[in-house]
Write an enzyme that holds these catalytic residues in place. Structure first.
Site, mmCIF file in Angstrom:
data_model
loop_
_atom_site.group_PDB
_atom_site.id
_atom_site.type_symbol
_atom_site.label_atom_id
_atom_site.label_comp_id
_atom_site.label_asym_id
_atom_site.label_seq_id
_atom_site.Cartn_x
_atom_site.Cartn_y
_atom_site.Cartn_z
ATOM 1 N N ASP A 132 -0.881 -1.892 15.818
ATOM 2 C CA ASP A 132 -1.629 -2.316 14.632
ATOM 3 C C ASP A 132 -1.029 -1.728 13.350
ATOM 4 O O ASP A 132 -1.044 -2.378 12.308
ATOM 5 C CB ASP A 132 -3.095 -1.858 14.781
ATOM 6 C CG ASP A 132 -3.981 -2.340 13.647
ATOM 7 O OD1 ASP A 132 -3.951 -3.556 13.357
ATOM 8 O OD2 ASP A 132 -4.703 -1.517 13.045
ATOM 9 N N LYS A 172 1.685 -3.769 -1.791
ATOM 10 C CA LYS A 172 1.028 -2.723 -2.590
ATOM 11 C C LYS A 172 1.936 -2.330 -3.745
ATOM 12 O O LYS A 172 3.143 -2.128 -3.558
ATOM 13 C CB LYS A 172 0.714 -1.501 -1.707
ATOM 14 C CG LYS A 172 -0.412 -1.753 -0.702
ATOM 15 C CD LYS A 172 -0.769 -0.493 0.062
ATOM 16 C CE LYS A 172 -1.719 -0.778 1.213
ATOM 17 N NZ LYS A 172 -3.132 -0.806 0.861
ATOM 18 N N GLU A 227 -7.361 6.628 7.854
ATOM 19 C CA GLU A 227 -8.495 5.765 7.511
ATOM 20 C C GLU A 227 -9.795 6.408 7.956
ATOM 21 O O GLU A 227 -9.818 7.138 8.955
ATOM 22 C CB GLU A 227 -8.375 4.425 8.241
ATOM 23 C CG GLU A 227 -7.152 3.631 7.861
ATOM 24 C CD GLU A 227 -7.180 2.275 8.525
ATOM 25 O OE1 GLU A 227 -7.861 1.391 7.978
ATOM 26 O OE2 GLU A 227 -6.558 2.103 9.582
ATOM 27 N N HIS A 280 3.365 -1.430 9.367
ATOM 28 C CA HIS A 280 3.193 -0.744 8.079
ATOM 29 C C HIS A 280 4.008 0.554 7.982
ATOM 30 O O HIS A 280 4.724 0.776 7.018
ATOM 31 C CB HIS A 280 1.725 -0.399 7.828
ATOM 32 C CG HIS A 280 0.797 -1.579 7.857
ATOM 33 N ND1 HIS A 280 1.162 -2.826 7.419
ATOM 34 C CD2 HIS A 280 -0.494 -1.704 8.270
ATOM 35 C CE1 HIS A 280 0.131 -3.657 7.550
ATOM 36 N NE2 HIS A 280 -0.875 -2.999 8.071
HETATM 37 C C1 BG6 Z 1 -4.358 -3.636 8.748
HETATM 38 C C2 BG6 Z 1 -4.789 -3.114 10.082
HETATM 39 O O1 BG6 Z 1 -3.110 -4.254 8.835
HETATM 40 O O2 BG6 Z 1 -4.293 -2.564 7.824
HETATM 41 C C3 BG6 Z 1 -6.130 -2.419 9.972
HETATM 42 O O3 BG6 Z 1 -4.887 -4.188 11.009
HETATM 43 C C4 BG6 Z 1 -6.105 -1.371 8.885
HETATM 44 O O4 BG6 Z 1 -6.507 -1.835 11.199
HETATM 45 C C5 BG6 Z 1 -5.532 -1.924 7.582
HETATM 46 O O5 BG6 Z 1 -7.433 -0.924 8.681
HETATM 47 C C6 BG6 Z 1 -5.301 -0.808 6.581
HETATM 48 O O6 BG6 Z 1 -4.936 -1.356 5.354
HETATM 49 P P1 BG6 Z 1 -5.225 -0.605 3.980
HETATM 50 O O7 BG6 Z 1 -4.571 -1.453 2.959
HETATM 51 O O8 BG6 Z 1 -6.713 -0.528 3.841
HETATM 52 O O9 BG6 Z 1 -4.610 0.758 4.127
#
Ligand code: BG6
Length: 496
Positions: free
Chosen positions: A250, A197, A231, A255
């Protein structure tokens, strides 16, 4: 070199996607490759080969991908010529992993002579084989082994691994060992798309290409840090995977910990060029300095939640968490005692990813209280939506009648500051794979250090067998997450 430059001199690639009809491939990978095509960066001899269990021929796959491009590429980026060029690069291979004949077909396709005389921008003879494994990590080892047995892996080949790698430290080591039997570490690209990002990379630049933050970026000046990835989507559609993983595996293990690393790391000696390890070395030190969360500390410092309609969505009752909030600490000279609060969840009120670095109060309150209060300075890094940064300050409210204090902010919106659109994270990362630049990918030791910290938390949850607390979809998550901060006199910033 700009991401939109046509002069990247990418080598010819045979880009094989295992999981080629899956959600990730159709929603992110093929639209990402399309953008590279639109910029005319793909080598004329590059082919894209989708591999899946579906009985599709090339024409069927091309139709499927065309629909996906129309669904997922922004309308003003859809150009008939570029769509046509990309579609013509596509092939599909229906592969049952247990059927040797299917593997022979893949072998035949990848060993086919490529018609263009010069296939490589790097001087090697054949196309660079890239194997993108958008499948469960239990299949990584067996797939790599097969590819090796078929003689499809050479010194230029690369393998891209989707997270999560394994489900705990031992299984992640086993997967990495199996992949390592075939590919050298320099050939392994472990994706954490958050690192692709723009706003996340900009955090590095803001911290280290400027002087003003670094002197106050430590426990003397920073009160605490909050990292929120919320989310609105639920787990529907990928319940099988998600129910085995849960929010900790996940999102947090990868992340959120990667974001924490970028906030907390020491300045690397160099970023760019061939210094692929300088950033990764510094991130690793942060992961290794995380204070272990074990036993009673897990019960005290973590919150597990599940949205009330989760079981209904995935079709059976479950105790998997769809929300996590926790308090972490980095045990080193710079950060001793500073809480890092992390939270992430599905089906929350907003889709938002932010980092808040909250500074301490000024040491002496020189303005009378009747004039208003100072609010602590705070740097907000907004990853989505509306990528940008805000520095929150206390300002004087205009006008006579004493000095009235008022919160105000210095705002940097990328959309306003730069003409170029921020590319999707995968666009950047796919390009780096083709160029062979691993800086924005996780090294094996990082992944394992992240598991080493995460695993005791998951184990303690299993041991204590406490059900996740329920929260209603469309809210900010369980009240217990607010309590986690409230007990230390703090509140979550932003709405989640
Ligand atoms: C992914 C996860 O790695 O990242 C998902 O497996 C999640 O569950 C997604 O929805 C979120 O990514 P972003 O870029 O939409 O925040």
């Amino acid at each position: 070199m700009s991401l939109s430059s046509p002069d990247l001199d990418l080598p010819a690639c045979d880009f094989t996607v295992f999981g080629g009809t899956g959600d990730l491939a159709l929603r992110k990978l093929l639209p990402g490759l399309y953008e590279r095509e639109r910029q005319r960066q793909l080598h004329p001899a590059t082919r894209i080969i989708g591999v899946s269990r579906h009985a599709l021929d090339d024409a069927g796959y091309r139709d499927l991908v065309t629909t996906a491009l129309f669904d997922h590429v922004p309308e003003d980026h859809l150009e008939a010529g570029a769509v046509h060029r990309l579609i013509n690069r596509l092939h599909h291979l229906a592969l049952d992993a247990h059927d040797p004949e299917d593997w022979d077909l893949l072998h035949g396709l990848l060993k086919e002579e490529v018609s263009t005389s010069s296939t490589s921008g790097t001087g090697s003879t054949g196309p660079t084989r890239i194997f993108y494994l958008a499948v469960g990590s239990d299949l990584f080892g067996p797939i790599c082994q097969r590819l090796d047995d078929l003689g499809l892996v050479d010194a230029e080949s690369r393998v891209v691994l989707e997270k999560p790698i394994g489900a705990d430290l031992a299984s992640s080591r086993a997967v990495n060992d199996a992949v390592g039997q075939v590919f050298e570490e320099r050939q392994v690209f472990r994706i954490d798309h958050y690192l692709g990002k723009e706003s996340v990379q900009n955090l590095l630049v803001t911290r280290f290409a400027n002087i003003f933050l670094e002197p106050i970026w430590d426990s003397r000046w920073v009160d605490h840090v909050q990292i929120t990835v919320s989310e609105t989507l639920g787990a529907a559609g990928r319940g099988d995977y998600y129910d085995r993983a849960g929010a900790m595996r996940d999102m947090v293990q990868n992340h959120l910990l990667q974001l924490l690393c970028l906030v907390a790391m020491e300045p690397p000696t160099y970023v760019g060029g061939d210094a692929h390890d300088a950033v990764r070395d510094e991130k690793l030190k942060v992961l290794r300095a995380l204070k272990p969360l074990t036993g009673a500390a897990v019960d005290r410092d973590t919150v597990r939640g599940q949205y009330t309609t989760y079981g209904e969505e995935i079709g059976h009752p479950s105790t998997t968490e769809t929300f996590v909030a926790l308090r972490a600490e980095v045990q080193n000279w710079r950060w001793a005692g500073v809480p890092f609060y992390l939270r992430t969840g599905k089906r929350l009120a907003r889709k938002e990813s932010t980092i808040e670095v909250v500074f301490k109060e000024p040491p002496h309150a020189m303005f009378p209280h009747s004039e208003g209060v100072t609010t602590p300075n705070r740097l907000t890094v907004r990853m989505q939506p509306d990528e940008g940064m805000q520095l929150h300050v206390t300002a004087k409210h205009p006008g006579p009648g004493g000095i009235r204090l008022h919160p105000a902010s210095l705002d940097l919106s990328y959309a306003d500051a730069f003409d170029e659109r921020s590319p999707d994270a995968y666009e950047r990362l796919l390009l780096d794979v083709m160029r062979g630049i691993p800086t924005l990918f996780m090294r094996r030791d990082e992944v394992e250090a992240a598991w080493a910290w995460t695993e005791p938390v998951i184990e303690q949850w299993q041991r204590s067998a406490v059900e996740p607390v329920r929260y209603h979809p469309g809210t900010t998550g369980p009240a217990a997450a607010a309590t986690l901060l409230a007990r230390e006199g703090r509140t979550w910033l932003g709405e989640a």
